[in-house]
Design a protein around this motif. Sequence first.
Motif, PDB file in Angstrom:
ATOM      1  N   ARG A 142     -34.312  28.016  -5.403  1.00 32.92           N
ATOM      2  CA  ARG A 142     -34.239  26.558  -5.413  1.00 32.92           C
ATOM      3  C   ARG A 142     -35.456  25.931  -4.745  1.00 32.92           C
ATOM      4  O   ARG A 142     -35.757  24.754  -4.951  1.00 32.92           O
ATOM      5  CB  ARG A 142     -32.961  26.096  -4.711  1.00 32.92           C
ATOM      6  N   ARG A 163     -34.562  20.972  -1.955  1.00 33.86           N
ATOM      7  CA  ARG A 163     -34.610  20.691  -3.389  1.00 33.86           C
ATOM      8  C   ARG A 163     -35.814  19.828  -3.750  1.00 33.86           C
ATOM      9  O   ARG A 163     -36.404  19.982  -4.827  1.00 33.86           O
ATOM     10  CB  ARG A 163     -33.314  20.010  -3.819  1.00 33.86           C
ATOM     11  N   ARG A 219     -38.837  20.855  -6.398  1.00 33.57           N
ATOM     12  CA  ARG A 219     -39.178  20.093  -7.601  1.00 33.57           C
ATOM     13  C   ARG A 219     -40.605  19.569  -7.564  1.00 33.57           C
ATOM     14  O   ARG A 219     -41.280  19.529  -8.604  1.00 33.57           O
ATOM     15  CB  ARG A 219     -38.204  18.929  -7.758  1.00 33.57           C
TER      16      ARG A 219
END
Length: 352
Positions: free
Chosen positions: A56, A204, A208
């Motif tokens: 992640r 997270r 990203r």
Amino acid sequence: LAAGAASLILAATGASPLAAAEAMVTNALGGSSAAIMLNSAAAYYISAVAVAFTFRLNLFNIGAEGQYRIAALCAAAVGAELTLPPIAGHAVVLLTAMAAGAIWAGIAAALKVIKGVNEVISTIALNFIAIGLISYLLVPGRLGAGGGGSNNLGTAPLPPSLRDPGFTTVAHGATLYWSSLLALAAGIAFYVLLERTVFGFDLRAIGRSPDAARFGGTSTARVTVITMLLSGATAGLAGMPALLGDAGGFSLSFPSGLGFIGIAVALIGRNRAAGMAFGALLFSFLDNSSNVLQLLDISNEVVRIMEGLIVLAVVIAYELSARWRARRERQQTPGLAAPPAVARPARGKAAT
């Protein structure tokens, strides 16, 4: 898709795909097989959660294999010397395993943050170092208890107070171990930490877009180190169902491969708590049903082929879904349905 491809392979070798599938399902639904499958699925799931922490973050912890084996060795060595009550003794063993796994993963984290060493290379290298270190320590006079020859090298057995008696005994003497509930605890902790905490949001966000998270004030180095430590600590628990259950100590025959299976399970589950539970059950079903194929004169290597095909199909599905999603976003956003036309330079007479 993987089942269809495996069926074609079976048919090409003269075997019946339907007979193979029926035998595997019947075996899995049996009393003893069901308990064994759940115990294996718990270990697979814990390993997948460990890997998913780093996935992640867009990191690749390939070292869960070495982390859980080092953790199991340390936990077994400490547990063999304990004279504590069961609850306190189990707590010490579990904390020892988590600390050993975190320390082993912390080496890769330090190399990543301080020297910029790629975590894939460092964790793979640490797997081999872990194997060598375990072989060095599992001799009499170090952590090994000796007894009978090189094939029996291992730690002293855990005291009866630390063995897992199981809470459900089913047909044929198979036991469902309570330590498998560690998988449930790991899944809940993983979901809460990533989806309901500030640290999870930072993790997270970095996964990203590292640059955007950095400009937002998030310390990528801090999050990287904490995530790798959490991954290693979780990986350390992957071997506990086996250590406290059937094995009762660490030896050269201790279950291996949990770290690599965890990578496949995490990919299948898309690094989500519920999805990885499905992946763990699927791989456990395949692994524990493979031996029954030999009764039908079918090589159990077909199961390995199917597992590889499943992972390949998932990777392809990821790419296709990402492309479909990007195209849909362009179609739904005004002005982005098609890239703007670019004027090309004239050639030949027109250029003159």
